[in-house]
Design an enzyme around this catalytic site. Structure first.
Site, PDB file in Angstrom:
ATOM      1  N   ASN A  92      -8.787  -1.537   7.466  1.00 15.77           N
ATOM      2  CA  ASN A  92      -7.660  -0.660   7.799  1.00 15.77           C
ATOM      3  C   ASN A  92      -6.323  -1.404   7.897  1.00 15.77           C
ATOM      4  O   ASN A  92      -5.275  -0.821   7.645  1.00 15.77           O
ATOM      5  CB  ASN A  92      -7.968   0.026   9.145  1.00 15.77           C
ATOM      6  CG  ASN A  92      -6.732   0.596   9.788  1.00 15.77           C
ATOM      7  OD1 ASN A  92      -6.263   1.676   9.415  1.00 15.77           O
ATOM      8  ND2 ASN A  92      -6.161  -0.131  10.739  1.00 15.77           N
ATOM      9  N   TYR A 157       3.783  -2.498  -1.807  1.00 15.68           N
ATOM     10  CA  TYR A 157       2.803  -1.707  -1.045  1.00 15.68           C
ATOM     11  C   TYR A 157       1.948  -0.847  -1.983  1.00 15.68           C
ATOM     12  O   TYR A 157       0.720  -0.809  -1.866  1.00 15.68           O
ATOM     13  CB  TYR A 157       3.562  -0.840  -0.038  1.00 15.68           C
ATOM     14  CG  TYR A 157       2.689  -0.003   0.873  1.00 15.68           C
ATOM     15  CD1 TYR A 157       2.006  -0.572   1.944  1.00 15.68           C
ATOM     16  CD2 TYR A 157       2.550   1.376   0.671  1.00 15.68           C
ATOM     17  CE1 TYR A 157       1.220   0.206   2.785  1.00 15.68           C
ATOM     18  CE2 TYR A 157       1.766   2.150   1.504  1.00 15.68           C
ATOM     19  CZ  TYR A 157       1.102   1.560   2.562  1.00 15.68           C
ATOM     20  OH  TYR A 157       0.316   2.332   3.393  1.00 15.68           O
ATOM     21  N   VAL A 158       2.621  -0.172  -2.934  1.00 11.88           N
ATOM     22  CA  VAL A 158       1.884   0.696  -3.871  1.00 11.88           C
ATOM     23  C   VAL A 158       0.905  -0.134  -4.706  1.00 11.88           C
ATOM     24  O   VAL A 158      -0.250   0.266  -4.910  1.00 11.88           O
ATOM     25  CB  VAL A 158       2.873   1.471  -4.777  1.00 11.88           C
ATOM     26  CG1 VAL A 158       2.132   2.164  -5.915  1.00 11.88           C
ATOM     27  CG2 VAL A 158       3.668   2.485  -3.970  1.00 11.88           C
ATOM     28  N   LYS A 161      -2.090  -0.960  -2.606  1.00 12.91           N
ATOM     29  CA  LYS A 161      -2.969   0.186  -2.320  1.00 12.91           C
ATOM     30  C   LYS A 161      -3.682   0.672  -3.587  1.00 12.91           C
ATOM     31  O   LYS A 161      -4.835   1.121  -3.532  1.00 12.91           O
ATOM     32  CB  LYS A 161      -2.165   1.312  -1.667  1.00 12.91           C
ATOM     33  CG  LYS A 161      -1.646   0.953  -0.263  1.00 12.91           C
ATOM     34  CD  LYS A 161      -2.797   0.648   0.702  1.00 12.91           C
ATOM     35  CE  LYS A 161      -2.340   0.425   2.124  1.00 12.91           C
ATOM     36  NZ  LYS A 161      -3.454   0.162   3.041  1.00 12.91           N
TER      37      LYS A 161
HETATM   38  P1  NDP Z   1       0.239   0.242  12.101  1.00 12.94           P
HETATM   39  O1  NDP Z   1       1.438  -0.513  11.636  1.00 12.94           O
HETATM   40  O2  NDP Z   1       0.398   1.223  13.208  1.00 12.94           O
HETATM   41  O3  NDP Z   1      -0.933  -0.807  12.503  1.00 12.94           O
HETATM   42  C1  NDP Z   1      -1.295  -1.838  11.623  1.00 12.94           C
HETATM   43  C2  NDP Z   1      -2.455  -2.622  12.201  1.00 12.94           C
HETATM   44  O4  NDP Z   1      -2.809  -3.685  11.300  1.00 12.94           O
HETATM   45  C3  NDP Z   1      -2.128  -3.285  13.535  1.00 12.94           C
HETATM   46  O5  NDP Z   1      -3.285  -3.266  14.326  1.00 12.94           O
HETATM   47  C4  NDP Z   1      -1.780  -4.723  13.122  1.00 12.94           C
HETATM   48  O6  NDP Z   1      -1.928  -5.681  14.146  1.00 12.94           O
HETATM   49  C5  NDP Z   1      -2.820  -4.934  12.022  1.00 12.94           C
HETATM   50  N1  NDP Z   1      -2.477  -6.019  11.114  1.00 12.94           N
HETATM   51  C6  NDP Z   1      -1.344  -6.152  10.376  1.00 12.94           C
HETATM   52  N2  NDP Z   1      -1.402  -7.279   9.649  1.00 12.94           N
HETATM   53  C7  NDP Z   1      -2.589  -7.871   9.927  1.00 12.94           C
HETATM   54  C8  NDP Z   1      -3.222  -9.059   9.479  1.00 12.94           C
HETATM   55  N3  NDP Z   1      -2.646  -9.885   8.577  1.00 12.94           N
HETATM   56  N4  NDP Z   1      -4.439  -9.376   9.972  1.00 12.94           N
HETATM   57  C9  NDP Z   1      -5.040  -8.560  10.864  1.00 12.94           C
HETATM   58  N5  NDP Z   1      -4.515  -7.407  11.322  1.00 12.94           N
HETATM   59  C10 NDP Z   1      -3.288  -7.071  10.860  1.00 12.94           C
HETATM   60  O7  NDP Z   1      -0.360   0.927  10.796  1.00 12.94           O
HETATM   61  P2  NDP Z   1      -1.007   2.391  10.581  1.00 12.94           P
HETATM   62  O8  NDP Z   1      -1.975   2.681  11.653  1.00 12.94           O
HETATM   63  O9  NDP Z   1       0.074   3.337  10.276  1.00 12.94           O
HETATM   64  O10 NDP Z   1      -1.779   2.146   9.196  1.00 12.94           O
HETATM   65  C11 NDP Z   1      -3.133   1.751   9.135  1.00 12.94           C
HETATM   66  C12 NDP Z   1      -3.540   1.712   7.670  1.00 12.94           C
HETATM   67  O11 NDP Z   1      -3.335   2.999   7.083  1.00 12.94           O
HETATM   68  C13 NDP Z   1      -2.712   0.726   6.831  1.00 12.94           C
HETATM   69  O12 NDP Z   1      -3.528   0.104   5.864  1.00 12.94           O
HETATM   70  C14 NDP Z   1      -1.693   1.624   6.164  1.00 12.94           C
HETATM   71  O13 NDP Z   1      -1.217   1.058   4.957  1.00 12.94           O
HETATM   72  C15 NDP Z   1      -2.526   2.870   5.934  1.00 12.94           C
HETATM   73  N6  NDP Z   1      -1.734   4.072   5.755  1.00 12.94           N
HETATM   74  C16 NDP Z   1      -0.924   4.543   6.763  1.00 12.94           C
HETATM   75  C17 NDP Z   1      -0.177   5.699   6.567  1.00 12.94           C
HETATM   76  C18 NDP Z   1       0.709   6.282   7.620  1.00 12.94           C
HETATM   77  O14 NDP Z   1       1.373   7.296   7.343  1.00 12.94           O
HETATM   78  N7  NDP Z   1       0.759   5.724   8.820  1.00 12.94           N
HETATM   79  C19 NDP Z   1      -0.240   6.423   5.285  1.00 12.94           C
HETATM   80  C20 NDP Z   1      -1.126   5.853   4.318  1.00 12.94           C
HETATM   81  C21 NDP Z   1      -1.846   4.713   4.552  1.00 12.94           C
HETATM   82  P3  NDP Z   1      -0.724  -5.930  15.197  1.00 12.94           P
HETATM   83  O15 NDP Z   1      -0.720  -4.724  16.106  1.00 12.94           O
HETATM   84  O16 NDP Z   1      -1.108  -7.169  15.940  1.00 12.94           O
HETATM   85  O17 NDP Z   1       0.531  -6.054  14.403  1.00 12.94           O
END
Ligand code: NDP
Length: 249
Positions: A92, A157-158, A161
């Site tokens: 995720n 990003y695209v 994904k």
């Molecule tokens: P958030 O930005 O709210 O959370 C991202 C999470 O990923 C956090 O827990 C962060 O940790 C963790 N993270 C980031 N980089 C790393 C890394 N290098 N190693 C380990 N953990 C990492 O994201 P969302 O909840 O919005 O998104 C979750 C997923 O869903 C993503 O892949 C996103 O691309 C995808 N997505 C989201 C959409 C949306 O509308 N929100 C739409 C489509 C897809 P920390 O808190 O420590 O930074």
């Protein structure tokens, strides 16, 4: 009582916030243990652990950059040694560093590809070694609507994904003979920190495209992940399930 050898072992990357936290909560159960990763948010990681515990589950947050292969390998080896198995992997974790292609910094390209695509590759690589041995596994990757549709200002990003969609399909074929399913969930516009910082005019334009007329909630993505991880989804692999309020892709 459940012992460490008979509880389901689940790994969720990026479980400290947003969709990842909702996924951790959806797996909370006395017979499961959820290991989740985060990068910087120590307090938020504690909060995920607490919320899972409040639902009678167990969760352990681990600070790990999934883009770094060696550290990711150690993480999977440790869990395998402690738990003896890994049943479910949810990839995720993801980041955005948006910009127009002509102006995009090389480091912004690298950071997004390293976390989103290479991080997913790293986790599948090390989890699948264990899943192949146990002849069972469920892998669910979080891609995005824009990975299928494209989007202006998000080439890095695209690409990451869209890469996850290809990775899902390739791994599904490769791992099916070992009784491991690999699917992806493609969220649309979901209410999390990632989308909170978007300018209001961009949010309004996105809302107008959604037939259900509202932004999605993290648990609406988590519900689909939970289904794909369940026995009810035993004959589904290599699929991309869109969770976007009805946008045609
Ligand atoms: P958030 O930005 O709210 O959370 C991202 C999470 O990923 C956090 O827990 C962060 O940790 C963790 N993270 C980031 N980089 C790393 C890394 N290098 N190693 C380990 N953990 C990492 O994201 P969302 O909840 O919005 O998104 C979750 C997923 O869903 C993503 O892949 C996103 O691309 C995808 N997505 C989201 C959409 C949306 O509308 N929100 C739409 C489509 C897809 P920390 O808190 O420590 O930074």
């Amino acid at each position: 009582m459940t012992t460490s050898s008979d509880r389901r072992v689940i790994i969720v990357t990026g479980g400290s916030r947003g969709i990842g936290r909702a996924i951790c909560l959806s797996f909370a159960h006395p017979d499961t243990i959820v290991y989740f990763t985060y990068l910087k948010s120590v307090e938020q990681a504690f909060e995920t652990e607490k919320q899972v515990k409040d639902l009678s589950g167990s969760a352990v947050g681990v600070k790990l950059d999934i883009g770094i292969g060696k550290e990711t390998e150690e993480f999977f080896k440790k869990i395998s040694k402690e738990e003896g198995r890994i049943d479910i992997l949810v990839n995720n974790a993801g980041i955005v560093k948006d910009g127009m292609i002509a102006l995009m910094k090389e480091s912004d390209w690298d950071d997004v590809i390293d976390t989103n695509l290479k991080g997913t590759f790293n986790c599948i690589k090390y989890a699948s070694k264990i899943m192949i041995r146990q002849k069972y596994g469920r892998i669910i990757n979080i891609t995005s609507l824009v990975g299928a549709s494209g989007n202006s200002g998000q080439a890095n990003y695209v690409a990451s994904k869209a890469g996850i969609i290809g990775l899902t399909k390739a791994c599904a074929k490769e791992l099916a003979p070992r009784n491991i399913t690999v699917n992806a969930v493609a969220p649309g516009y979901i209410e999390t920190d990632m989308t909170a910082s978007l300018p209001e005019n961009v949010k309004d334009a996105m809302l107008k495209q959604i037939p259900l007329g509202r932004i999605g909630k993290p648990n609406e993505v988590a519900n689909v992940v939970l289904f794909l991880a369940s026995d009810a989804a035993s004959y589904i692999t290599g699929q991309i399930i869109h969770v976007n309020g009805g946008i045609y892709t």
